[in-house]
Design an enzyme around this catalytic site. Sequence first.
Site, short mmCIF file in Angstrom:
data_model
loop_
_atom_site.label_atom_id
_atom_site.label_comp_id
_atom_site.label_asym_id
_atom_site.label_seq_id
_atom_site.Cartn_x
_atom_site.Cartn_y
_atom_site.Cartn_z
N ARG A 194 -10.73 -10.65 -11.81
CA ARG A 194 -9.46 -10.00 -12.05
C ARG A 194 -8.45 -11.03 -12.55
O ARG A 194 -8.53 -12.20 -12.21
CB ARG A 194 -8.98 -9.40 -10.73
N ARG A 195 -7.53 -10.60 -13.42
CA ARG A 195 -6.38 -11.41 -13.85
C ARG A 195 -6.77 -12.61 -14.71
O ARG A 195 -5.98 -13.53 -14.85
CB ARG A 195 -5.59 -11.94 -12.66
N HIS A 236 -9.41 0.39 -11.18
CA HIS A 236 -9.01 1.39 -10.19
C HIS A 236 -7.52 1.71 -10.31
O HIS A 236 -7.14 2.89 -10.32
CB HIS A 236 -9.33 0.86 -8.79
N PHE A 237 -6.67 0.69 -10.39
CA PHE A 237 -5.23 0.93 -10.53
C PHE A 237 -4.91 1.72 -11.79
O PHE A 237 -4.00 2.55 -11.80
CB PHE A 237 -4.48 -0.40 -10.57
N HIS A 238 -5.68 1.47 -12.85
CA HIS A 238 -5.39 2.18 -14.09
C HIS A 238 -5.85 3.64 -14.05
O HIS A 238 -5.35 4.46 -14.83
CB HIS A 238 -6.03 1.44 -15.28
N HIS A 257 0.80 -1.22 0.00
CA HIS A 257 0.00 0.00 0.00
C HIS A 257 0.83 1.27 0.00
O HIS A 257 0.55 2.19 -0.77
CB HIS A 257 -1.02 0.03 1.14
N TYR A 306 1.55 5.14 -2.58
CA TYR A 306 1.88 6.52 -2.27
C TYR A 306 3.29 6.88 -2.73
O TYR A 306 3.57 8.06 -3.01
CB TYR A 306 1.70 6.78 -0.77
#
Length: 550
Positions: free
Chosen positions: A440-441, A375-377, A224, A228
Site C-alpha cells: 500500500r502507498r 477496499h476504500f475505493h 473507523h 460510518y
Amino acid sequence: MSMTNRLKVDRRDGKLVMAHFYVAFISLAIGGLAGLLQVLVRSGMFVLPAGIGYYQLLTLHGVVLALVLTTYFIMGFQIAAVSRTSGTLTSKQRKIGWTGFVIMTIGTILAAVMILLNEATVLYTFYAPLQAHSIFYIGLTLVIVGSWLGSAVILLKYRQWRKENHKQTSPLITFMAVVNSIMWIVATIGVAATVLLQLLPWSLGLVETINVGVSRTLFWYFGHPLVYFWLLPAYMAWYVIIPKIIGAKIFSDSLARFSFILFLLFSIPVGFHHQLMEPGIDASWKFIQVVLTFLVIIPSLMTAFSLFATFESYGRSKGAKGLFGWFKKLPWKDARFVVPFIGMVAFIPGGAGGIINASNQMNQVVHNTIWVTGHFHLTVATAVLLTFFGISYWLIPHLTGRTLTKAMNNLAITQGILWAVGMTFMSGAMHAAGLLGAPRRSSFSEYGGASIAAEWIPYQVAQAVGGSILFLSIILMLYIIINLAFFAPKGEQDFPIGEIAETAEKTPKILENWKIWIGITVLLILFAYTIPFIDMFHHAPPGSKGYKLW
C-alpha cells in the site's frame, strides 16, 4: 409551514448548503487530478514534473477527498435535510452554520497550503513519526472545530423541533442526521486530542517525544467511525429518498431508526481492528473490538433487507410476477435512482472486504497491501460517492431554482456507468495485486528493479486504465454540477422525502431516548479503551512517557 416539513428548503439555508457544496466539488476536481497522477506514476508510464513528490501527491489525494470533500458535502446535505423536514433554520442557527463553514474553510486552506509546500507530506493518516508543519495541525484543528459548529446547527434545530412538537416522532431523516452528528462529535474528540495534545506541541518543539501507541490509537478511535460518518448520509438517501424517487413507501421507520442507533453504539469502540498488527495492545482487547466490529454487520444487513423489501413491494404493486420480476419495474432511466443503486451494488463486495480486513488471520494476509486501498475505493469512493452524486442531481437544482433536464439526466447515467467501469478496473486490480503482496502507498518506481515487481505490472497498468476512466467520469460530474448550479433551465426541482408504509409498526419512543443511547455509547467506549490506554502509559519507556521517534 415555517417550522415543519417544508416542500422547499429556504433560500437562505440553501445558500449555506451550496457554499459547502462548492468547496466539496472543487475538492473533487483537485483530488481527482491527484488520483489520476498517482495511478499513472504507479504504472511506470509517467514521471511527476516540477519536483512534485509521489507521497506529497498521495497526501493531497487522501486529505482532499477523504476528509475535505466528504465533510463539506455531508454537512451541507444534512443541513438541507433538516431544513426541509424540521423547518427553516433560525437566524442564530444559520449564523452558527456560516461560522462553522468559515472556520472549516480557513483550516482547509492552511492544511492544503502546507501540503502543496511539501511541509505536510504525512499521508491521510498523518502517523507519527512523520511530522508536518505546525500550521498543518492547526488547520486540521480548525476543520474539526468548524465541523462541530455545523453539527451543532443540526442538534439545535432538532431540539427546537422536539420542543415545538411535544411527544411526536421526529422526521426520520432529521433523526438520522442527529445520530450521525452525535457520532461525529464523539469520534472527533480522539483526533482532536492527538493533534492538540501530542502532534502540535511536538511539531512546535515544545516536547521531544510523544507516545506513538497512544497517538495511533486516538487516530483509529476516530478513523473507523469516520467510515460510518461517510456511510450514514448515503444510508439516509437509501432509506428515505430513494423510496420516494421510485414511487414506493419506506418499509419500516422503526427498523431504519434502530439500525442507525446500532451504528452509533458499535462504530466507535472498534478502532483496534485497524491495529491488529501493532504491538503494545493486548490480544484479548483486540479480540473484543473485532467482535464489536462484526456487530456492525447487523445494521448493514438490516439496511439491505429494508431496501430490497421496499424495491420488491414497489415492483409487486406494479404487477411484477416471479422471484425477480420486481427488478424490471425499477426506474432504470432515472439517474437519481440508477447512480445510487450502482453504489448499493458496489457496497456488497466492499462490505465483504471489510469483514476480511477486520478478521485477525485474514487481515494478516492483506495488511498494508494495496488490497486495503482497493477496499476504500469500493466503499467510500463508490458506494458513498456515487450516492452523493445521485443526491446532487436533484438537490443542487432544488437549491438553485433550476431543473434536472433529460439531457443532464442521461449524461448523469453515463457518468455513473463510467465510474462503475473505471472502479471495476482500478479497485479490482488493487485487490488482486494486494493478494500478491503489492504494498500500500508505494510508487512503482521504488520497486522497478525488483523481480517481484513483474507480478504487479499488469495490475498497475489496469489501475492506470481504471483511474483514467474515473477521471473522465469526474470531468462529466463537474460539468453536470456546473450546469445544474448555473445554466440549467429555471424551474422547481422537488426534494424527495419518502412516506412511511401504512403497514409499518408504530415507532417506539425509546428510540429517541438519548440518555439511554448516548449513555450506552459512552460505557462501550470506556469498556473498550480504558484498560488498553492505561497499559500504553504504564509500559511507556522509563523517563520518556513516550516512544523515541528518531
